[in-house]
Enzyme design. Structure first.
Site, mmCIF file in Angstrom:
data_model
loop_
_atom_site.group_PDB
_atom_site.id
_atom_site.type_symbol
_atom_site.label_atom_id
_atom_site.label_comp_id
_atom_site.label_asym_id
_atom_site.label_seq_id
_atom_site.Cartn_x
_atom_site.Cartn_y
_atom_site.Cartn_z
ATOM 1 N N CYS A 156 0.726 -1.194 0.045
ATOM 2 C CA CYS A 156 -0.076 -0.297 0.002
ATOM 3 C C CYS A 156 1.100 1.332 0.233
ATOM 4 C CB CYS A 156 -1.454 0.340 1.482
ATOM 5 S SG CYS A 156 -2.365 -1.240 1.408
HETATM 6 N N1 COA Z 1 -20.530 -9.240 8.189
HETATM 7 C C1 COA Z 1 -21.088 -8.661 9.297
HETATM 8 N N2 COA Z 1 -19.940 -9.436 10.505
HETATM 9 C C2 COA Z 1 -18.634 -9.382 10.682
HETATM 10 C C3 COA Z 1 -17.707 -9.388 8.679
HETATM 11 C C4 COA Z 1 -19.238 -9.162 8.368
HETATM 12 N N3 COA Z 1 -18.677 -8.699 6.850
HETATM 13 N N4 COA Z 1 -16.933 -9.970 9.529
HETATM 14 C C5 COA Z 1 -17.010 -10.086 10.375
HETATM 15 N N5 COA Z 1 -18.089 -9.897 11.210
HETATM 16 C C6 COA Z 1 -18.759 -10.181 12.092
HETATM 17 C C7 COA Z 1 -17.153 -10.376 13.155
HETATM 18 O O1 COA Z 1 -16.779 -12.420 13.121
HETATM 19 C C8 COA Z 1 -17.058 -10.436 14.498
HETATM 20 O O2 COA Z 1 -18.010 -10.367 15.223
HETATM 21 P P1 COA Z 1 -17.461 -11.380 16.479
HETATM 22 O O3 COA Z 1 -17.179 -10.184 17.250
HETATM 23 O O4 COA Z 1 -18.897 -11.867 17.041
HETATM 24 O O5 COA Z 1 -16.384 -12.662 17.322
HETATM 25 C C9 COA Z 1 -17.105 -8.498 14.705
HETATM 26 O O6 COA Z 1 -18.366 -8.569 13.135
HETATM 27 C C10 COA Z 1 -15.956 -8.126 14.612
HETATM 28 O O7 COA Z 1 -15.107 -8.681 13.232
HETATM 29 P P2 COA Z 1 -13.403 -8.206 13.455
HETATM 30 O O8 COA Z 1 -12.716 -8.664 12.151
HETATM 31 O O9 COA Z 1 -13.010 -7.259 14.757
HETATM 32 O O10 COA Z 1 -14.244 -6.199 13.486
HETATM 33 P P3 COA Z 1 -13.517 -5.062 12.823
HETATM 34 O O11 COA Z 1 -14.255 -3.736 14.157
HETATM 35 O O12 COA Z 1 -11.826 -5.188 12.781
HETATM 36 O O13 COA Z 1 -13.064 -4.567 11.255
HETATM 37 C C11 COA Z 1 -11.902 -4.202 9.479
HETATM 38 C C12 COA Z 1 -12.498 -5.048 10.480
HETATM 39 C C13 COA Z 1 -10.598 -5.804 8.658
HETATM 40 C C14 COA Z 1 -12.150 -3.662 8.773
HETATM 41 C C15 COA Z 1 -10.691 -3.882 10.415
HETATM 42 O O14 COA Z 1 -10.276 -4.640 11.193
HETATM 43 C C16 COA Z 1 -10.170 -2.623 9.599
HETATM 44 O O15 COA Z 1 -10.335 -1.478 9.002
HETATM 45 N N6 COA Z 1 -8.480 -2.465 9.772
HETATM 46 C C17 COA Z 1 -7.558 -2.262 9.213
HETATM 47 C C18 COA Z 1 -7.194 -2.892 7.974
HETATM 48 C C19 COA Z 1 -6.327 -2.277 7.212
HETATM 49 O O16 COA Z 1 -6.481 -0.857 7.139
HETATM 50 N N7 COA Z 1 -5.915 -2.829 5.909
HETATM 51 C C20 COA Z 1 -4.920 -3.156 5.295
HETATM 52 C C21 COA Z 1 -4.645 -3.539 4.610
HETATM 53 S S1 COA Z 1 -3.693 -2.564 3.301
#
Ligand code: COA
Length: 375
Positions: A156
């Site tokens: 990225c």
């Molecule tokens: N729809 C519904 N629920 C979902 C889901 C979806 N598509 N994906 C995950 N969930 C659920 C999970 O199972 C979890 O459930 P639980 O609390 O019962 O275990 C809950 O939602 C929270 O999941 P989590 O993965 O902890 O979500 P989050 O708030 O951390 O958001 C991201 C996920 C990826 C958006 C976030 O962590 C993020 O943006 N991180 C940085 C990403 C980044 O910048 N990456 C760089 C890439 S180059």
């Protein structure tokens, strides 16, 4: 030493869009079919049932509303779940070079520069469609540019690292007019069947033209300084690589989950936000600037909450929307191209001498920042 300036940017945007509602509908149809097909194994506790995705979760967790992709049909077909791109023969332009050509031509047109005057092309992206010859050399040929060209990959952060490389070469005199181009087909490395990440990415290509200030007809921003940093982490990783057939697992050429984008999203969020805000603050200080002098932040576009945290930490207050523009609601995460789309589309309102910073961050970990001064 020559002073480098940015005199043009270009964005190639694919014509296909996928809204969150379309994405969730396709994913849930896939999950339902999977659960039906594996009903017995699920009932026996041998495999886990796939949970559905939701529009509300996606928007709340990321701020993303839609994404552009090179092929919508394959991604949304529950029996396929990945883009279907026509394989090209070696004699025709590759798909990344074709996207790049469009973005580069827009950047050249804005700057009033002829492609034949370009003497450096850097194709900086998270994934390149082949190992060699370099995509950048193909772009150089399609443009009719001279000089030399090479590919680079810092995930990225590829665009800002590319801008640093190009502007250092302009300063030193090894290049006069450079294009840094970022074709990102993120839909190709995203596992669309994984609900934890299926909403994250989109496709796009951006280009930035960098010249010597003394020779630029329409300079837009002086590149005051650049700063790059890396720190090894496995929290964003893709194990695909040319050694895959040398493995002895018996499934050497099969697609495995670890050969697509993988991340520990929560850890990334927690570890990268402080790294990025400290990086920007240290870069400003090294350039003799205070956060109060910063009029705009064009940040990497991965997650809205992440950007809000970085903006607040750098400015010491909640930034006004125009101070820290987001484009991820329309484009999703486009890897290295995200901060350049924001930069390209949100320059108005800046006056001569105003300071802005482009900052990207991601796998590596890597952080790159470019401090600009409006001309
Ligand atoms: N729809 C519904 N629920 C979902 C889901 C979806 N598509 N994906 C995950 N969930 C659920 C999970 O199972 C979890 O459930 P639980 O609390 O019962 O275990 C809950 O939602 C929270 O999941 P989590 O993965 O902890 O979500 P989050 O708030 O951390 O958001 C991201 C996920 C990826 C958006 C976030 O962590 C993020 O943006 N991180 C940085 C990403 C980044 O910048 N990456 C760089 C890439 S180059």
């Amino acid at each position: 030493m020559h002073q480098p300036v940015i005199s043009g940017t270009g964005v190639f945007t694919p014509s296909d869009t996928i809204t969150n509602a379309e994405l969730v509908e396709a994913f849930n149809a896939y999950a339902e079919a999977f659960n039906k097909e594996h009903a017995d194994a699920i009932a026996a506790g041998e495999i886990e049932a796939k949970a559905g995705s939701s529009v509300e979760f996606i928007f709340k967790a990321s701020g993303i509303e839609q994404r552009y992709v090179m092929d919508k049909k394959g991604v949304l077909d529950p029996a396929i779940m990945h883009p279907m791109l026509r394989e090209r023969v070696d004699d025709e332009p590759g798909i990344m070079a074709e996207m790049a050509l469009d973005a580069c031509q827009k950047a050249l047109a804005q700057a009033g520069v002829d492609a034949s005057d370009v003497d450096l092309v850097i194709c900086a992206a998270s994934n390149h469609e082949r190992a060699y010859p370099a995509i950048a050399v193909e772009i150089q040929k399609l443009l009719g540019a001279g000089g030399f060209a090479f590919d680079m990959n810092v995930a990225c952060s590829s665009a800002t690292f590319g801008i640093q490389a190009a502007s250092d070469m302009i300063r030193a005199g090894s290049a006069k007019k450079a294009l840094v181009v970022n074709p990102e087909i993120c839909s190709g490395h995203l596992e669309w069947r994984d609900r934890d990440c299926h909403f994250i990415f989109g496709d796009v290509c951006t280009a930035t033209l960098i010249e010597r200030e003394a020779e630029a007809a329409k300079p837009l921003f002086k590149i005051r300084s650049t700063r790059c940093a890396t720190e090894f982490s496995n929290n964003i990783r893709n194990n695909n690589g040319f050694l895959r057939r040398t493995r002895t697992t018996g499934q050497d050429l099969d697609d495995r989950r670890d050969m697509q984008f993988m991340q520990e999203g929560r850890k990334v969020f927690k570890e990268v936000v402080p790294m990025v805000s400290a990086h920007i603050l240290a870069h400003l200080e090294a350039d003799g600037l205070t956060p109060e002098e910063l009029k705009r932040m064009w940040l990497h576009q991965a997650n809205k909450t992440m950007n809000d945290f970085v903006g607040r930490k750098v400015l010491g207050r909640v930034p006004e929307p125009e101070e820290q523009p987001n484009i991820l609601q329309d484009y999703a995460n486009t890897s290295s191209a995200g901060s350049i789309i924001a930069f390209s589309k949100h320059q108005s309102g800046l006056g001569q001498g105003d300071i802005g910073v482009i900052c990207s961050f991601g796998a590596g970990y890597s952080v790159g920042s470019v401090i600009l001064e409006r001309i």
